[in-house]
Enzyme design. Sequence first.
Site, mmCIF file in Angstrom:
data_model
loop_
_atom_site.group_PDB
_atom_site.id
_atom_site.type_symbol
_atom_site.label_atom_id
_atom_site.label_comp_id
_atom_site.label_asym_id
_atom_site.label_seq_id
_atom_site.Cartn_x
_atom_site.Cartn_y
_atom_site.Cartn_z
ATOM 1 C CG ASP B 211 -2.236 0.622 1.271
ATOM 2 O OD1 ASP B 211 -1.672 1.730 1.021
ATOM 3 O OD2 ASP B 211 -3.089 0.344 1.288
ATOM 4 C CG HIS B 304 -7.228 1.159 -5.955
ATOM 5 N ND1 HIS B 304 -8.150 1.784 -5.277
ATOM 6 C CD2 HIS B 304 -5.725 1.186 -5.580
ATOM 7 C CE1 HIS B 304 -7.538 2.164 -4.417
ATOM 8 N NE2 HIS B 304 -6.140 2.781 -4.809
#
Lengths: 396, 396
Positions: B211, B304
């Site tokens: 992330d 995403h």
Amino acid sequence: MAEPGLTRRRLLGGGAVAAGAAGLTWGTEHFARSGREPDPAAATEPFHGRHQSGVATAPQRHVTYLGFDLKPGVARADIIGLLQIWSGDAARLTQGEPGLADSEPELTVRPARLTVTIGFGPRLFTVAGVEAARPGWLRPLPAFTIDRLDPAYCDGDLLLQICADEATTVAHAVRALSRTVTSLVSVRWVQRGFRDAAPGQSMRNLFGQVDGTVNPAAGTTDFDRLIWHDGGGLPWLAGGTSLVLRRIAMNLDAWDDLDTGGRELSVGRRVATGAPLTGARESDDPDFTAVDQFGIPVIPPSSHIARAHHTGDTDRFLRRGYNYDESPAPGAVSNSGLLFAAYQADIESQYLPVQRRLAEFDALNTWTTPVGSAVFVLPPGITDPGGYIGQSLLES
Amino acid sequence: MAEPGLTRRRLLGGGAVAAGAAGLTWGTEHFARSGREPDPAAATEPFHGRHQSGVATAPQRHVTYLGFDLKPGVARADIIGLLQIWSGDAARLTQGEPGLADSEPELTVRPARLTVTIGFGPRLFTVAGVEAARPGWLRPLPAFTIDRLDPAYCDGDLLLQICADEATTVAHAVRALSRTVTSLVSVRWVQRGFRDAAPGQSMRNLFGQVDGTVNPAAGTTDFDRLIWHDGGGLPWLAGGTSLVLRRIAMNLDAWDDLDTGGRELSVGRRVATGAPLTGARESDDPDFTAVDQFGIPVIPPSSHIARAHHTGDTDRFLRRGYNYDESPAPGAVSNSGLLFAAYQADIESQYLPVQRRLAEFDALNTWTTPVGSAVFVLPPGITDPGGYIGQSLLES
């Protein structure tokens, strides 16, 4: 998968310098893009052995304790099934491998000295039909006048104690071990803690005190005698132990009104070093007979260490607690305290004498309040990779 | 006091081997009783400088974000007083020294790269009578259809972002900075997080994904342009930035039903490495034009990273988020998610275009829900040890 052979023993032995350099990557990910160094988060603790890990294990930085209730209708065979699942997955996760039905295997590659320790509450013995094998001391502690217990942090049929040096590892192990058993148990409570220590010192609690100084040292005869049950009267428990988990709220607002001298007289130790008021180093034995020039004891008899100190060779146990710090109630500044965790072969003869003395009087009681209390027996470890924690009880 | 000169620069430079060996004492206190090694927890981050620390700073392992409300009757002079207290104590605490009225100075000796970052919410400008100096983008984000916001995690007049590599350090700094200002502010919310990363990778969130890969690198022209306000139209803000803090609940139960292939198509990256589906390494640029033998895009346009990827040179910002893991609701297994923290010079032109695209469609939205949202302007840093954060606004 963990890098084969990168055990803690190796980290602490010949590989120390190389692995130590990798220690610098802790929290400095922006500066460590080469990815070539071994990583201390690859270090593992054993799962299999005569004792469960997580007791004699050097304390990791993070803990989550989970208390579970057995669901209605669950029987002995279900409990065995649950313990087989937990034991198999704990064996895998602690070695840096995914659990059997693990949905995030990538979160298992940094075991960071993960340990999973399993405990049984009193009612498990009833449900499993093994009442006769229940230790006499496995029952809720007697009520103490100092207690203000919140049922939300008390009791439970089963315990998982999950410790690791990384919070992400703990979070994943908690989930991996919880989600596979939802048909058999429900989560009763979750308690999270942390601890940090300077080299050569015990951890500090949020009062600023060093905490857990008077501990038997792992690997000594004293430790083995005090912590591990010898199986006397309960052959299934040989090599096991017990946990008393007390959630102790600490009133930091009131503590902050106390000056250093007052704190040191309340505890009986120097705040800066943790040394007893009669000594120079944390490891020095306190001298409760020492008096000042006026004949007054240097360590007040009402101080925490005077009241907590063992009076003989039996009222001793292992302290392995963690700090907690939760969101404050509206209008408050802090909601902090200690997850006090005591391990001993016998709660009745080792823990309770100390707890009774402290409940009767302890200068620290002014600033501390027990708000949660739970007791568990921790079965011995297993050496057979096909076995499960609790097997000596449930197949005896 | 911090050991003089044991700065991170030194840890990362010539002293690396010696300090690295001390890295082994993390969590191995039982094995490190000699107390002779330097301790990585002595490492400090600067407080004074052109920018506040805690933004370009390599992310520490732990964060607590605190949102505060100004109490009724508080005026500009009170706010200045509060900021003077916070700035002075932050300067001390981050350098391993006790705050001015610190009641637990012994908890300040391990700064562990502590940073304290101060932010202002929209209403502070009204209360302080400096409405004209409020950035136009400093207001609650527009409502998005994906939001399920809980007011308990939204908004606030003041922000403290407190980061360190040790949880004990964070807990003490939170308390030290909160308790001195209770007459002026009340705690609106507290959000705690953690992050861990393998060397050479970004952190992993609790879905198991790496992330924060697509980040401007600290120290580059891009970073300076995107993150630090240039003072255009708002001279007081030159060198400052802004924070959008979104609490994003992650539905791990539903995510666990998705296989690895499904996860990788939803995100657009390999789970194991974080590499884009068109690349081999996490740092590889995704190729959104690549197609397979049937002409189908390798990275789905709905994924995403396809939706989040900047479309020009302005819709970019710094991601510096943390995982959260709280006690589950009754009957649930997990209460986990991400404290998504985005830093940018201008929320309107940099953050909102991305957020609007993701709210419109993002394959990940199936498993994520924004439950909290707050925006703050982070004033520039101060170089004058007698100054305070916000001085350029409140004395302009």
